[in-house]
Design an enzyme around this catalytic site. Structure first.
Site, short mmCIF file in Angstrom:
data_model
loop_
_atom_site.label_atom_id
_atom_site.label_comp_id
_atom_site.label_asym_id
_atom_site.label_seq_id
_atom_site.Cartn_x
_atom_site.Cartn_y
_atom_site.Cartn_z
N CYS A 1 6.52 40.16 -14.19
CA CYS A 1 7.71 41.19 -13.37
C CYS A 1 7.44 42.35 -13.42
O CYS A 1 6.75 42.75 -12.72
CB CYS A 1 9.14 41.01 -14.73
SG CYS A 1 10.34 41.72 -13.22
N HIS B 1 9.40 35.01 -13.77
CA HIS B 1 9.20 35.49 -15.29
C HIS B 1 8.86 33.75 -15.37
O HIS B 1 9.68 32.68 -15.45
CB HIS B 1 10.74 35.12 -15.84
CG HIS B 1 11.11 36.71 -16.04
ND1 HIS B 1 10.23 37.71 -16.99
CD2 HIS B 1 11.87 37.73 -15.41
CE1 HIS B 1 10.68 38.73 -17.23
NE2 HIS B 1 11.69 38.74 -16.46
N GLU C 1 7.77 32.62 -17.86
CA GLU C 1 7.75 31.27 -19.59
C GLU C 1 9.15 30.80 -19.57
O GLU C 1 9.09 31.05 -20.94
CB GLU C 1 7.81 32.60 -20.24
CG GLU C 1 9.05 33.90 -19.74
CD GLU C 1 8.60 34.77 -19.05
OE1 GLU C 1 8.60 35.93 -19.70
OE2 GLU C 1 7.92 34.93 -17.73
#
Length: 512
Positions: free
Chosen positions: A79, A170, A172
């Site tokens: 990001c 993202h 994660e």
């Protein structure tokens, strides 16, 4: 040698999730503020740049030398980290006409190794207002979405530096369905990690480090019966045996028969522990106190007093053991400044600096779930390892209003019934945290031919990943009915049971 990944934090709310995803791949990682210096040690395999609430176009936007990093190790920007990379190396980042927040479909445009075993179209999670409008020269597009032209990219395979990758989404977070695969691809295929950082590996390394740090000195440690302090003490004991002197204080607001049960377990583990019965001392000072913060301060201060009194009885103590874990460390380090101070409530109830003791913190780089894995590997009984979190001030903040021995006894018995029922029904492991709250409310009831005027308790149970947010647990009605019936019938002094269906936020897990 333990392989390591460094995550440079620019202030993203998701940075800890990146670390957790790396750890799940059995690779050790550390989070440091973006401005903190570090060394290019042989064990360092790669760099990950986190997201940020900032814009790369802000005048005071946080920055790091991405290309200089890539001269040493592979780099992955996530990001903000991707936008910073693109801007620094000659690309163009600007406010997007189509901001993306939430789910999006990632469309792969390249068969790069970082996209291996990921479908050509995959759901990802976006959270950005800026977008990369143009890539730097010699960089390659790897993926886009319907809304943005650049969702993933990399430096040229022919570049003389290590690979640089950037992803606008993202990977994660849970909602990026193949995000952890992408991270594993970066860690294994790009950085060359082997994924061999396991609990047994951690234990052997940590025991060796503890022996070197402690030497022949004595360690004193306050134990609470909780997972963190128990695992930390067991590691220290494995390293130096009875050079560890543990102190377990019964402050009068522990769970039902907890002091006796925990002491028995500690002795079975071979720990050198002294148990201190200080119940009456705590009750005396808590009398007539109703303010939650005042109760917390009394318990914290008294604990320090008792601990210091016992510590003075042990000659030659040079070290203080603590069960500090990684979230405590991360939360105490600001990306906006050089503060590295552990929060006071993690410092064993705020033990004062004038003890002049060097800290021993064997768990300071582990997350809670990793602590539990290490505890199981150490052979600590499951009833301690799998215990729900319990507040430092204990039942004192689950008794709304004044705390006294009678109220503690009522709450202990009611909570014991509730907790045992959760275990017996197989619900205990499905709940992050459960507890019973004694309310300063009495109501009329009828038992047989008698009218009663007794206390009300609230049952609390939440589901969560890390305690930062939590939803109320949807326990079966039949289970709640059975628990209510058992408490009212077995605990004289309670005639009404309610269930808390508030989530965090806006409520908190505890009531005080």
């Amino acid at each position: 040698m333990t392989e390591k990944i460094l995550i440079l934090d620019f202030g993203s709310q998701y940075t800890q999730l990146i670390a957790r995803a790396v750890r799940e791949a059995n690779i050790y990682c550390e989070i440091i503020p973006y401005h903190q210096s570090f060394e290019w040690t042989d064990d360092l395999r790669g760099i990950i740049l986190s997201g940020s609430p900032c814009s790369v176009n802000d005048a005071d936007a946080p920055t790091v030398p991405v290309q200089a990093f890539a001269q040493n190790r592979p780099v992955l920007g996530i990001c903000y980290g991707a936008q910073l990379t693109a801007k620094q190396l000659g690309g163009h980042v600007a406010k997007s006409n189509k901001r993306e927040y939430g789910r999006a479909q990632l469309n792969s445009r390249n068969n790069d190794p970082i996209l291996a075993n990921i479908p050509a179209s995959s759901q990802v999670w976006m959270s950005h207002s800026d977008s990369i409008q143009a890539l730097p020269a010699d960089f390659q597009l790897l993926a886009d979405t319907e809304s943005i032209p650049v969702a993933a990219f990399r430096s040229s395979p022919n570049a003389t530096h290590h690979p640089i990758y950037g992803v606008q989404f993202h990977p994660e977070v849970y909602h990026s369905t193949d995000g952890k695969q992408l991270l594993r691809n970066f860690l294994m295929d790009v950085c060359g990690c082997h994924g061999d950082w396991t609990p047994s590996h951690f234990i052997s390394d940590t025991v060796d480090q503890l022996r070197k740090q402690i030497g022949n000195r004595k360690v004193i440690m306050a134990l609470s019966g909780g997972v963190d302090s128990t695992v930390a003490a067991t590691l220290i004991h494995r390293a130096v045996g009875d050079q560890l002197h543990g102190i377990f204080v019964d402050n009068g607001v522990l769970r039902y028969q907890e002091f006796e049960q925990v002491m028995e377990t500690y002795h079975s583990l071979g720990l050198n522990i002294t148990g201190i019965d200080a119940k009456q001392r705590f009750y005396n000072e808590l009398a007539e106190q109703t303010d939650p913060e005042t109760k917390r301060k009394i318990i914290g201060r008294l604990f320090i007093d008792v601990f210091q009194e016992e510590a003075k009885k042990i000659d030659g103590v040079g070290l203080l053991g603590q069960g500090t874990i990684y979230p405590d460390v991360i939360e105490s380090v600001s990306v906006h400044g050089p503060s590295v101070t552990i929060k006071s409530h993690h410092n064993v109830g705020g033990l004062p600096a004038h003890l002049h003791l060097e800290l021993v913190e064997p768990l300071r780089f582990l997350f809670k779930d990793e602590v539990r894995k290490v505890g199981r590997e150490l052979g600590i009984p499951s009833h301690l390892i799998d215990r729900h979190p319990f507040p430092g001030p204990g039942l004192a903040i689950r008794i709304l209003g004044e705390v006294n021995e009678e109220k503690v006894s009522l709450l202990q018995r009611a909570d014991h019934i509730y907790t045992n029922a959760l275990r017996e029904s197989g619900l205990y492991a499905e709940v992050w945290q459960a507890g019973t709250i004694l309310l300063p409310v009495k109501s009329v009831g009828v038992m047989g031919d008698e009218r009663t005027y007794e206390y009300t308790v609230a049952l609390r149970a939440v589901t969560s990943v890390d305690g930062m947010t939590a939803d109320w647990a949807h326990l079966p009605y039949s289970f709640l009915a059975d628990v209510s019936n058992a408490i009212i019938n077995q605990v004289r002094g309670i005639n009404r049971v309610v269930y808390d269906i508030s989530s965090k936020p806006p409520a908190t897990i505890e009531w005080e």
